[in-house]
Write a protein that holds these residues in place. Structure first.
Motif, PDB file in Angstrom:
ATOM      1  N   PHE A  29     -59.554  -9.225 -98.754  1.00 24.37           N
ATOM      2  CA  PHE A  29     -59.839  -8.080 -99.606  1.00 24.37           C
ATOM      3  C   PHE A  29     -61.315  -8.061 -99.999  1.00 24.37           C
ATOM      4  N   VAL A  30     -61.823  -9.248-100.399  1.00 24.73           N
ATOM      5  CA  VAL A  30     -63.232  -9.348-100.772  1.00 24.73           C
ATOM      6  C   VAL A  30     -64.130  -9.011 -99.579  1.00 24.73           C
ATOM      7  N   ALA A  31     -63.725  -9.496 -98.396  1.00 24.38           N
ATOM      8  CA  ALA A  31     -64.511  -9.213 -97.201  1.00 24.38           C
ATOM      9  C   ALA A  31     -64.574  -7.721 -96.926  1.00 24.38           C
ATOM     10  N   CYS A  32     -63.438  -7.051 -97.112  1.00 25.65           N
ATOM     11  CA  CYS A  32     -63.400  -5.602 -96.886  1.00 25.65           C
ATOM     12  C   CYS A  32     -64.310  -4.871 -97.858  1.00 25.65           C
ATOM     13  N   LEU A  33     -64.287  -5.285 -99.141  1.00 33.71           N
ATOM     14  CA  LEU A  33     -65.134  -4.641-100.142  1.00 33.71           C
ATOM     15  C   LEU A  33     -66.614  -4.864 -99.823  1.00 33.71           C
ATOM     16  N   THR A  34     -66.931  -6.076 -99.389  1.00 35.48           N
ATOM     17  CA  THR A  34     -68.311  -6.382 -99.019  1.00 35.48           C
ATOM     18  C   THR A  34     -68.763  -5.527 -97.850  1.00 35.48           C
ATOM     19  N   LEU A  35     -67.873  -5.399 -96.843  1.00 30.48           N
ATOM     20  CA  LEU A  35     -68.193  -4.595 -95.673  1.00 30.48           C
ATOM     21  C   LEU A  35     -68.386  -3.140 -96.052  1.00 30.48           C
ATOM     22  N   LEU A  36     -67.508  -2.636 -96.926  1.00 30.72           N
ATOM     23  CA  LEU A  36     -67.601  -1.243 -97.342  1.00 30.72           C
ATOM     24  C   LEU A  36     -68.934  -0.982 -98.038  1.00 30.72           C
ATOM     25  N   ALA A  37     -69.356  -1.925 -98.879  1.00 30.19           N
ATOM     26  CA  ALA A  37     -70.630  -1.776 -99.576  1.00 30.19           C
ATOM     27  C   ALA A  37     -71.787  -1.723 -98.589  1.00 30.19           C
ATOM     28  N   LEU A  38     -71.709  -2.573 -97.575  1.00 32.20           N
ATOM     29  CA  LEU A  38     -72.762  -2.582 -96.556  1.00 32.20           C
ATOM     30  C   LEU A  38     -72.814  -1.261 -95.811  1.00 32.20           C
ATOM     31  N   LEU A  39     -71.619  -0.729 -95.491  1.00 32.28           N
ATOM     32  CA  LEU A  39     -71.573   0.524 -94.738  1.00 32.28           C
ATOM     33  C   LEU A  39     -72.136   1.680 -95.546  1.00 32.28           C
ATOM     34  N   LEU A  40     -71.858   1.690 -96.835  1.00 33.40           N
ATOM     35  CA  LEU A  40     -72.356   2.773 -97.680  1.00 33.40           C
ATOM     36  C   LEU A  40     -73.872   2.708 -97.835  1.00 33.40           C
ATOM     37  N   GLY A  41     -74.435   1.536 -97.586  1.00 34.85           N
ATOM     38  CA  GLY A  41     -75.865   1.360 -97.787  1.00 34.85           C
ATOM     39  C   GLY A  41     -76.696   1.527 -96.544  1.00 34.85           C
ATOM     40  N   THR A  42     -76.081   1.915 -95.446  1.00 33.57           N
ATOM     41  CA  THR A  42     -76.843   2.050 -94.204  1.00 33.57           C
ATOM     42  C   THR A  42     -76.381   3.268 -93.439  1.00 33.57           C
ATOM     43  N   SER A  43     -77.248   3.841 -92.651  1.00 36.72           N
ATOM     44  CA  SER A  43     -76.894   5.002 -91.848  1.00 36.72           C
ATOM     45  C   SER A  43     -76.592   4.614 -90.409  1.00 36.72           C
ATOM     46  N   SER A  44     -76.744   3.357 -90.055  1.00 33.51           N
ATOM     47  CA  SER A  44     -76.500   2.939 -88.673  1.00 33.51           C
ATOM     48  C   SER A  44     -75.805   1.582 -88.666  1.00 33.51           C
ATOM     49  N   ALA A  45     -74.606   1.538 -89.229  1.00 40.44           N
ATOM     50  CA  ALA A  45     -73.867   0.281 -89.358  1.00 40.44           C
ATOM     51  C   ALA A  45     -73.519  -0.293 -87.993  1.00 40.44           C
ATOM     52  N   GLN A  46     -73.459  -1.604 -87.912  1.00 40.40           N
ATOM     53  CA  GLN A  46     -73.057  -2.264 -86.690  1.00 40.40           C
ATOM     54  C   GLN A  46     -71.540  -2.179 -86.541  1.00 40.40           C
ATOM     55  N   LEU A  47     -71.083  -2.182 -85.296  1.00 40.37           N
ATOM     56  CA  LEU A  47     -69.656  -2.172 -85.041  1.00 40.37           C
ATOM     57  C   LEU A  47     -69.053  -3.515 -85.442  1.00 40.37           C
ATOM     58  N   THR A  48     -67.830  -3.460 -85.959  1.00 41.89           N
ATOM     59  CA  THR A  48     -67.141  -4.679 -86.384  1.00 41.89           C
ATOM     60  C   THR A  48     -65.638  -4.474 -86.284  1.00 41.89           C
ATOM     61  N   PRO A  49     -64.882  -5.503 -85.914  1.00 40.87           N
ATOM     62  CA  PRO A  49     -63.419  -5.359 -85.825  1.00 40.87           C
ATOM     63  C   PRO A  49     -62.770  -4.990 -87.153  1.00 40.87           C
ATOM     64  N   ASP A  50     -63.435  -5.265 -88.281  1.00 38.02           N
ATOM     65  CA  ASP A  50     -62.850  -5.029 -89.601  1.00 38.02           C
ATOM     66  C   ASP A  50     -63.249  -3.687 -90.214  1.00 38.02           C
ATOM     67  N   PHE A  51     -63.822  -2.812 -89.414  1.00 37.52           N
ATOM     68  CA  PHE A  51     -64.389  -1.578 -89.967  1.00 37.52           C
ATOM     69  C   PHE A  51     -63.383  -0.776 -90.794  1.00 37.52           C
ATOM     70  N   TYR A  52     -62.131  -0.700 -90.350  1.00 40.86           N
ATOM     71  CA  TYR A  52     -61.127   0.117 -91.041  1.00 40.86           C
ATOM     72  C   TYR A  52     -60.147  -0.712 -91.871  1.00 40.86           C
ATOM     73  N   CYS A  53     -60.493  -1.960 -92.158  1.00 40.36           N
ATOM     74  CA  CYS A  53     -59.523  -2.838 -92.821  1.00 40.36           C
ATOM     75  C   CYS A  53     -59.103  -2.294 -94.173  1.00 40.36           C
ATOM     76  N   ASP A  54     -59.976  -1.572 -94.854  1.00 38.00           N
ATOM     77  CA  ASP A  54     -59.633  -1.006 -96.161  1.00 38.00           C
ATOM     78  C   ASP A  54     -59.244   0.461 -96.054  1.00 38.00           C
TER      79      ASP A  54
END
Length: 320
Positions: free
Chosen positions: A8-33
């Motif tokens: 859950f924490v990993a998903c929240l961290t990933l979501l924060a990263l995605l919101l902060g960038t316009s060109s996020a890297q691909l990751t298997p966990d992209f839709y985990c949340d």
């Protein structure tokens, strides 16, 4: 409990990263949340499609190849033509050949039920390709996600970027290198031809005119593919006559026996640098699976649209 909390924490961290960038890297966990039911929804639809017609697994895998080779893995191949838009479906490598679009429609509909407006068609196609390989007995891998869908397509690029079945070894290497894929990637990815079928027009010249072909194999294929152009053009033959619906290493065994159906197939064992790799895979299915997985992941990284680029299509056949 600790494992669930960590995820859950990993998903929240990933979501924060995605919101902060316009060109996020691909990751298997992209839709985990945002879409935790995604993988089950795709898997269930692919299971149904392959159960109805096991050839469909190869068709879906091929769609992913043909999408990624034209301006990247962006779902552009899925777009229908309109009076004001020319897509890629009628390009020479796809016309009367590319199939399985209705399966992707069904997968998209299933995904929309569990998380509407969240998952791109490009990502759905990438997952569907993996699940198709698995359903036919092949290896699995973690599909990297986060692609967005193209707003445009290019029939011209489809006509020039996808290597035809008449390609020689140098042309195959050049086509794959243009996509950032190595010669080793090319040989491993060609193993996708261990499933599926080809039309008579794709192999007629080989079975009647080439000498680098087993005589019995050529005669067998000639029975369903008349010499005269226009006669039986759409008749089908398996790319791997030994196990056409099983994802295994028989494709390479066939090449060693001079039973590659397409000219481009047999070119992989024609006295060139790739001979040793073909012979390795023909005797070591684990080596083939390992390298195929690595190459599929690498191919999935070809020029994805991310961040604010492109869109999340509501319907895979048209832009929003």
């Amino acid at each position: 409990m600790a494992s669930s909390f960590t995820k859950f924490v990993a998903c929240l961290t990933l979501l924060a990263l995605l919101l902060g960038t316009s060109s996020a890297q691909l990751t298997p966990d992209f839709y985990c949340d945002s879409c935790p039911g995604l993988l089950d929804a795709v898997r269930n639809q692919i299971k149904l499609a392959v159960a109805r017609e096991n050839r469909m697994g190869a068709s879906i895998l091929r769609l992913f190849f043909h999408d990624c080779f034209v301006n990247g893995c962006d779902g552009s191949l899925l777009l229908d033509d309109t009076p004001t838009f020319v897509g890629e479906k009628r390009a020479a490598p796809n016309l009367n050949s590319a199939r399985g679009f209705e399966v992707i429609d069904a997968v998209k509909a299933a995904v929309e039920e569990v998380c509407p407006g969240v998952v791109s068609c490009a990502d759905i196609l990438a997952i569907s390709a993996r699940d198709s390989v698995v359903e036919l007995g092949g290896p699995s891998w973690n599909v990297k996600l986060g692609r967005r869908d193209a707003l445009t397509a290019s029939q011209a690029a489809a006509n020039t970027s996808i290597p035809p079945p008449t390609s020689n070894l140098d042309q195959l290497v050049s086509s794959f290198q243009a996509q950032g894929l190595s010669a080793q990637d090319m040989v491993a990815l060609s193993g996708g031809h261990t499933i599926g079928q080809a039309r008579c027009t794709s192999f007629r010249s080989r079975i009647y005119n080439e000498t680098t072909i087993d005589g019995f194999f050529a005669a067998t294929r000639q029975a369903g593919c008349p010499r005269t152009a226009g006669s039986g053009d759409n008749n089908l033959a398996p790319l791997d006559m030994q196990s056409p619906t099983c994802f295994d290493n028989y494709y390479y065994k066939n090449l060693v026996a001079r039973r590659g159906l397409l000219h481009s197939d047999q070119q992989l064992l024609s006295g060139g640098f790739s001979d040793s790799q073909v012979r390795l895979y023909s005797g070591d299915s684990d080596a083939f699976s390992r390298d195929f997985v690595a190459a599929m992941i690498k191919m999935g990284d070809i020029k994805p649209l991310t961040g604010n680029n492109g869109e999340i299509r509501k319907n895979c056949r048209r832009v929003n």
